[in-house]
Structures are given as C-alpha cells and as structure tokens.
Design a protein around this motif. Structure first.
Motif, PDB file in Angstrom:
ATOM      1  N   GLU A 188     107.102  99.006 -57.130  1.00 17.87           N
ATOM      2  CA  GLU A 188     107.258  99.335 -58.545  1.00 17.87           C
ATOM      3  C   GLU A 188     108.738  99.297 -58.945  1.00 17.87           C
ATOM      4  O   GLU A 188     109.071  98.910 -60.068  1.00 17.87           O
ATOM      5  CB  GLU A 188     106.638 100.705 -58.839  1.00 17.87           C
ATOM      6  N   ARG A 189     109.607  99.686 -58.061  1.00 12.62           N
ATOM      7  CA  ARG A 189     111.046  99.620 -58.332  1.00 12.62           C
ATOM      8  C   ARG A 189     111.486  98.165 -58.509  1.00 12.62           C
ATOM      9  O   ARG A 189     112.319  97.847 -59.370  1.00 12.62           O
ATOM     10  CB  ARG A 189     111.833 100.288 -57.205  1.00 12.62           C
ATOM     11  N   THR A 190     110.895  97.265 -57.706  1.00 14.78           N
ATOM     12  CA  THR A 190     111.224  95.847 -57.825  1.00 14.78           C
ATOM     13  C   THR A 190     110.856  95.322 -59.200  1.00 14.78           C
ATOM     14  O   THR A 190     111.559  94.475 -59.757  1.00 14.78           O
ATOM     15  CB  THR A 190     110.478  95.033 -56.751  1.00 14.78           C
ATOM     16  N   ILE A 191     109.752  95.811 -59.760  1.00 14.22           N
ATOM     17  CA  ILE A 191     109.337  95.398 -61.105  1.00 14.22           C
ATOM     18  C   ILE A 191     110.436  95.708 -62.116  1.00 14.22           C
ATOM     19  O   ILE A 191     110.787  94.881 -62.958  1.00 14.22           O
ATOM     20  CB  ILE A 191     108.024  96.097 -61.511  1.00 14.22           C
ATOM     21  N   ASP A 192     111.019  96.907 -62.030  1.00 15.22           N
ATOM     22  CA  ASP A 192     112.094  97.287 -62.951  1.00 15.22           C
ATOM     23  C   ASP A 192     113.282  96.338 -62.834  1.00 15.22           C
ATOM     24  O   ASP A 192     113.892  95.958 -63.843  1.00 15.22           O
ATOM     25  CB  ASP A 192     112.555  98.722 -62.665  1.00 15.22           C
ATOM     26  N   VAL A 193     113.616  95.964 -61.602  1.00 15.85           N
ATOM     27  CA  VAL A 193     114.749  95.057 -61.383  1.00 15.85           C
ATOM     28  C   VAL A 193     114.470  93.695 -62.021  1.00 15.85           C
ATOM     29  O   VAL A 193     115.325  93.126 -62.715  1.00 15.85           O
ATOM     30  CB  VAL A 193     115.030  94.901 -59.875  1.00 15.85           C
ATOM     31  N   HIS A 194     113.278  93.167 -61.807  1.00 16.77           N
ATOM     32  CA  HIS A 194     112.925  91.861 -62.373  1.00 16.77           C
ATOM     33  C   HIS A 194     112.890  91.910 -63.900  1.00 16.77           C
ATOM     34  O   HIS A 194     113.329  90.970 -64.570  1.00 16.77           O
ATOM     35  CB  HIS A 194     111.579  91.393 -61.833  1.00 16.77           C
ATOM     36  N   VAL A 195     112.359  92.990 -64.450  1.00 19.03           N
ATOM     37  CA  VAL A 195     112.307  93.117 -65.910  1.00 19.03           C
ATOM     38  C   VAL A 195     113.718  93.152 -66.487  1.00 19.03           C
ATOM     39  O   VAL A 195     114.008  92.522 -67.519  1.00 19.03           O
ATOM     40  CB  VAL A 195     111.506  94.369 -66.323  1.00 19.03           C
ATOM     41  N   ALA A 196     114.618  93.871 -65.835  1.00 19.99           N
ATOM     42  CA  ALA A 196     116.003  93.927 -66.309  1.00 19.99           C
ATOM     43  C   ALA A 196     116.637  92.537 -66.310  1.00 19.99           C
ATOM     44  O   ALA A 196     117.347  92.151 -67.255  1.00 19.99           O
ATOM     45  CB  ALA A 196     116.814  94.887 -65.440  1.00 19.99           C
ATOM     46  N   LYS A 197     116.359  91.747 -65.263  1.00 14.67           N
ATOM     47  CA  LYS A 197     116.908  90.389 -65.197  1.00 14.67           C
ATOM     48  C   LYS A 197     116.287  89.490 -66.257  1.00 14.67           C
ATOM     49  O   LYS A 197     116.975  88.663 -66.876  1.00 14.67           O
ATOM     50  CB  LYS A 197     116.683  89.808 -63.802  1.00 14.67           C
ATOM     51  N   LEU A 198     114.978  89.641 -66.491  1.00 14.04           N
ATOM     52  CA  LEU A 198     114.314  88.859 -67.531  1.00 14.04           C
ATOM     53  C   LEU A 198     114.901  89.163 -68.899  1.00 14.04           C
ATOM     54  O   LEU A 198     115.116  88.257 -69.720  1.00 14.04           O
ATOM     55  CB  LEU A 198     112.810  89.156 -67.529  1.00 14.04           C
ATOM     56  N   ARG A 199     115.174  90.419 -69.153  1.00 13.10           N
ATOM     57  CA  ARG A 199     115.735  90.785 -70.462  1.00 13.10           C
ATOM     58  C   ARG A 199     117.108  90.148 -70.676  1.00 13.10           C
ATOM     59  O   ARG A 199     117.425  89.728 -71.788  1.00 13.10           O
ATOM     60  CB  ARG A 199     115.821  92.309 -70.573  1.00 13.10           C
TER      61      ARG A 199
END
Length: 230
Positions: A188-199
C-alpha cells in the motif's frame, strides 16, 4: 493483448481466482457481485470482455446478457454450474460468445478469454478516456491532450485500474489487488509512491491534483480534471 475485463461473479473466492489469473496476463479487471451492478458497469465503462456468472442474486446472468445485447456488442463468456444443455443453448441464443461449466480449470478459462479477445481485437484496441486523459491498454501509452506521458508499467497499471471506473474511489488495498494481483512486491505504501510520481507527470500543479484525487481516509480516484477538491 491487455484489455479491460469485467467479471460478474457472486462467489467471492471464485471471483478472486478469476481476477488473479486475469491480472497475471496484465488485464485491467473490475469485479461486481450481482447482475444489476454488471449492467450498470457496462453502461458506465464498456469492457472489452464480460465474464458472466449465471447464478447471481437479483438479476441473473442470462437476464444480464439479454439486457446488454439490446444496446452493446461485446464478447460475453458465461460461467455457470448448470450442466443442462438447454441452459447452454439459451445462453448462446441470448448472445453469449462462449460458455464454461463449473468446476473448470482456470487455465482453460484464460485460454477462452484470449480467444474471445483475439476475435474482438477492434474492440480490445479501444482506449480508456477520462477528460483529456487517454490510455491505450494495448500499447501501454498515456496521453494528456496531445502530450504523451511516459509511465512505468506499474504506474500504467494503477492509472488504468482507476481510469476504467472514473470517479470510483479505490482504497490502496484495492489498487494493490486489482492492479497487481499476485505481485508480492507491491504494498500500500508503494501505491502512494507511484501516485505521487504520476501526479508529477500528469497534473499541472501536483500540490492541487485535478485528475488523480485523494479521498481522505479512503484512497484515490481518477476524474475528468474539471474540478479540484484536494
């Protein structure tokens, strides 16, 4: 061939098994547990393939097939515990493209999925569009208007999962399961990292995201970018 597959199955264990096998083949998967929801999801975001259980509460799979065939052309794979030949013939008469009887080997189900998607290739090439954001599940490309956005495979999976159901809120756990399936390296932490990069790649101002929005205490959703709530 990556595609958006809708699975309508009221047995949670069976639905999870099908979802995992589909995710292994890099498909974007949405799961619903009743016929009414299946009809609503097809009307909201038409899938490339519908895997449809017959025995569901409320509106059963045969009725779902009957209703959808009035307005949509999409591959339908019926899955059922019924072994009566009459039921099988009725399914085909209502517009089903293939039929699998429970219990079945998941590998056979995937082979039938691949065959149906090959036959319906023009539909499988269809992009996912949310506002000016356009994703091509086959070519794994993302465009924002005329600008091509370079996404990693993991970023694409997360974005495609949410774009298949615009405005639906996904928890981090749901994104792990639906976008990555059996991949134990994704947390779930990885999801946050990927979302931040996508943004950083998609948003005009990542501090005030318009496309990938946070629903505090729940998770994330993709919108058409017209309003900002974050």
């Amino acid at each position: 061939m990556c595609a958006y597959v809708l699975v309508a199955e009221d047995d949670p264990k069976q639905a999870e098994l099908v979802r995992r096998y589909l995710c292994r083949e890099d498909h974007t998967v949405r799961v619903v547990s009743d016929g009414r929801s299946a009809i609503d999801e097809v009307r909201r975001q038409r899938p490339d393939l519908l895997v449809l259980d017959v025995m569901m509460p409320g509106v059963d799979g045969l009725d779902v097939c009957r209703v959808l065939r009035r307005d949509y052309e999409l591959p339908v794979l019926i899955v059922t515990a019924r072994k009566d030949a009459e039921d099988k013939l009725l399914g085909f008469d209502l517009g089903a493209d293939d039929y699998v009887t429970k219990p079945y080997d998941p590998r056979e189900l995937m082979a039938r999925v691949r065959a149906l998607l090959r036959r319906a290739r023009p539909q499988a090439d269809r992009s996912l569009s949310v506002g000016d954001l356009v994703l091509d599940p086959v070519r794994h490309t993302v465009h924002l208007g005329t600008q091509e956005i370079n996404c990693t495979p993991a970023e694409f999976r997360i974005l495609a999962t949410m774009a298949a159901s615009p405005d639906q809120v996904f928890s981090r756990g749901q994104l792990v399961q639906q976008a990555f399936g059996l991949d134990g390296n994704i947390t779930e932490r990885t999801i946050d990292v990927h979302v931040a990069k996508l943004r950083k790649k998609i948003e005009r101002d990542p501090r005030y995201p318009a496309y990938i929005r946070t629903v505090y205490g729940v998770g994330y959703k993709v919108t058409d970018g017209r309003t900002i709530e974050d």
